[in-house]
Design an enzyme around this catalytic site. Structure first.
Site, short mmCIF file in Angstrom:
data_model
loop_
_atom_site.label_atom_id
_atom_site.label_comp_id
_atom_site.label_asym_id
_atom_site.label_seq_id
_atom_site.Cartn_x
_atom_site.Cartn_y
_atom_site.Cartn_z
N MET A 39 -9.65 8.35 9.45
CA MET A 39 -10.18 8.98 8.23
C MET A 39 -11.14 10.11 8.58
SD MET A 39 -10.78 5.40 6.22
CE MET A 39 -11.33 4.57 7.71
N ASP A 70 0.82 -1.21 0.00
CA ASP A 70 0.00 0.00 0.00
C ASP A 70 0.85 1.25 0.00
OD1 ASP A 70 -2.38 -1.22 -0.10
OD2 ASP A 70 -2.89 -0.96 2.03
N LYS A 95 -3.90 3.11 -2.73
CA LYS A 95 -4.98 4.02 -3.13
C LYS A 95 -4.57 5.42 -2.71
CE LYS A 95 -8.58 0.60 -2.39
NZ LYS A 95 -7.76 -0.39 -1.67
N1 SAH Z 1 -5.06 -0.08 8.88
C1 SAH Z 1 -4.68 1.24 9.29
C2 SAH Z 1 -5.76 2.26 9.08
C3 SAH Z 1 -6.10 2.48 7.63
S1 SAH Z 1 -7.37 3.67 7.40
C4 SAH Z 1 -4.24 1.20 10.76
O1 SAH Z 1 -4.46 0.19 11.43
O2 SAH Z 1 -3.67 2.17 11.24
C5 SAH Z 1 -6.42 5.12 7.08
C6 SAH Z 1 -6.57 6.10 8.22
O3 SAH Z 1 -5.77 5.67 9.31
C7 SAH Z 1 -6.10 7.49 7.91
O4 SAH Z 1 -7.09 8.24 7.26
C8 SAH Z 1 -5.81 8.02 9.29
O5 SAH Z 1 -6.98 8.43 9.94
C9 SAH Z 1 -5.29 6.81 10.00
N2 SAH Z 1 -3.84 6.75 9.96
C10 SAH Z 1 -3.05 5.85 9.34
N3 SAH Z 1 -1.75 6.10 9.57
C11 SAH Z 1 -1.72 7.20 10.35
C12 SAH Z 1 -0.68 7.96 10.94
N4 SAH Z 1 0.60 7.62 10.75
N5 SAH Z 1 -1.00 9.03 11.69
C13 SAH Z 1 -2.28 9.37 11.89
N6 SAH Z 1 -3.31 8.69 11.36
C14 SAH Z 1 -3.04 7.62 10.60
#
Ligand code: SAH
Length: 501
Positions: A175, A38, A60
């Site tokens: 998100m 990803d 994406k």
């Molecule tokens: N599977 C991922 C989440 C994917 S959805 C997990 O477990 O973290 C994507 C969302 O995750 C983003 O829109 C944001 O809200 C959050 N996110 C992912 N990485 C992030 C980061 N480093 N800092 C803050 N928010 C993050």
């Protein structure tokens, strides 16, 4: 156990900091035949892949056409059925808003075996790095992970705002930036206190992580004002206030400082990792690359006849490692140096020798060739054979001085340092650097020539020692800091002292 053929591994890569990847994830990445990855995976996450592994980007990105979800599933199935070991690498945890569930279902339906490797999810990692404990004995006995952005095709919000308003603990929205205003309003309308502390955490655990603190009532405005962008989390709960006490990231000594490391990539990792550990954002601009020359007839001869030298001088850790490699290739080992006095230019070189089982007889206090010459004053060299093993283009201070004392000196070029052109993105990032570190004259010369007028003029130059400083001045640079101890630790010390002064 490493990656099995015909199996798909749904692997979490963690939130961004490479140090938060699990041991299992690294092991599988190193073993897999194919890796589908990803966008939001840590920098360097794919550094350990096999050279013959297939890497497929299926990320994406908002506003950019991407590989549809069904097609990702389809491709995983095809790869696994072809008998390959497949890693599906996702940001954070694969089962937390990662569509890992859907991919697992598609695999099960197709009869393809899979395993899940959890990752550190952003909801606990970004918050921890922001100094916000998602639970706390006094403030929150539960935590909810909520999506702030639902499937746009859904007509009605599936979120039960009344329930979320009543939820007895911390709310963490993934998100959540785009719809923040509506969501905050919905929560308040459903009865959640607008005065409740809230925070937005941008790029959690990445360099440049940023946290904006507000209340539920003001968070949308604060996020708009500070232009917080995805990826970001929104935290609502009393625990957000704990940050006042618990913020730690911003307290690290080099937080917010951008530091350029100019060493050859193979050597840079130690310095870069230490700088990162101190909170710095590191930009690697390798100006040189080490090109081994141990296949040359001169090196083969010298290795075969090592016993003839009464003194062997080594002037860099690279030289030591390559000498050992040349010995191995010649079917020999450290015993080839049994009869010789062994001199190292400094502790790094001595350490490299120790790794090969040799304790250096002579190590000067200061780590320049002149100091080694002095330290060798006691060693009898007149009429004896001396080997100086080093880079092809080093200064001749040491061989000249030894010859002056009547030694028969052979200079052996174990490697050459050749110019490396730094990447365009890194050059761009370096423009706003606070510090540029130089660990040798050759990095100065090569980097200034490679960058020309794109050398970052605003940065303070940190030099490892007087020779490097001299080269820097000759190249028209102003040296702001010179290390007192002329090795990497000394350079770090000097930089830290300057940054925290
Ligand atoms: N599977 C991922 C989440 C994917 S959805 C997990 O477990 O973290 C994507 C969302 O995750 C983003 O829109 C944001 O809200 C959050 N996110 C992912 N990485 C992030 C980061 N480093 N800092 C803050 N928010 C993050």
């Amino acid at each position: 156990m490493s990656a099995r053929a015909g199996v798909v591994y749904l692997v979490g890569a963690g939130p961004g900091d490479p140090g938060l990847m699990t041991a299992r994830a690294l092991e599988l990445i190193a073993g897999a035949d194919a890796i589908f990855y990803d966008r939001l995976i840590p920098p360097g996450a794919l550094g350990g892949v096999r050279s013959d592994a297939e890497l497929v980007y299926v990320g994406k990105q908002p506003g950019v056409p991407s590989v549809p979800q069904e097609e990702i599933g389809e491709r995983l199935i095809v790869a696994a059925r072809a008998g390959r070991s497949v890693v599906r690498l996702k940001g954070g945890d694969p089962f937390v808003f990662g569509r890992g569930g859907e991919e697992g279902e598609a695999l099960r339906e197709a009869g393809v075996e899979f395993e899940v490797v959890p990752g550190v999810t952003a909801g606990v990692a970004a918050t921890a790095y922001a100094g916000i404990p998602v639970t706390h004995r006094d403030d929150a006995s539960a935590v909810a992970f909520v999506t702030g952005h639902e499937d746009p095709e859904k007509e009605e919000s599936a979120l039960d705002w009344e329930a979320l308003a009543r939820f007895p603990g911390t709310l963490v929205f993934y998100m959540g930036v785009k719809r923040l205003e509506q969501n905050a309003a919905s929560l308040i309308a459903a009865g959640r206190d607008p005065e409740e502390p809230a925070a937005a955490i941008e790029r959690g655990t990445w360099p440049g992580q940023r946290t904006v603190s507000a209340t539920l009532g003001t968070i949308a405005e604060a996020v708009a004002r500070e232009a917080v962008k995805a990826p970001a989390l929104i935290v609502v709960g009393e625990v957000a206030r704990r940050r006042e006490q618990l913020a730690w990231l911003e307290r690290r000594p080099l937080h917010g400082r951008r530091v350029v490391v100019t060493r050859a990539r193979a050597q840079a990792s130690g310095l870069a990792a230490t700088l990162r550990g101190l909170g710095a954002e590191v930009v690697e601009l390798p100006a040189i690359r080490i090109e081994p020359r141990i296949e040359s007839p001169e090196v083969r001869d010298a290795v075969a006849n090592l016993g003839e030298y009464s003194l062997v001088c080594l002037t860099s850790p690279n030289g030591v490692r390559l000498l050992f490699e040349a010995l191995r290739e010649g079917g020999r080992d450290a015993r080839a140096l049994a009869g010789a006095t062994v001199a190292a230019i400094g502790p790094g070189t001595a350490r490299a020798l120790a790794e090969g089982g040799i304790v250096a007889d002579v190590v000067p206090e200061r780590f320049v060739a002149e100091a080694l010459v002095e330290a060798l004053a006691e060693v009898e060299v007149g009429g004896r054979r001396v080997l100086v093993a080093r880079a092809a283009e080093a200064r001749d201070v040491l061989p000249d001085a030894l010859r002056g004392r009547g030694a028969e000196v052979d200079v052996l070029a174990l490697y050459e340092t050749v110019r490396e052109q730094p990447g365009e993105e890194d050059v761009e990032a370096a423009q706003s650097a606070d510090y540029v570190t130089f660990t040798s004259s050759s990095t100065v010369t090569n980097l200034t020539e490679a960058l020309g007028d794109r050398f970052p003029t605003g940065a303070r130059i940190v030099s490892i020692g007087p020779i490097t400083s001299e080269t820097a001045r000759a190249a028209g640079l102003e040296v702001a800091i010179e290390a007192e101890r002329h090795d990497v630790d000394g350079l770090l010390e000097a930089l830290l002292a300057d940054a925290t002064a």
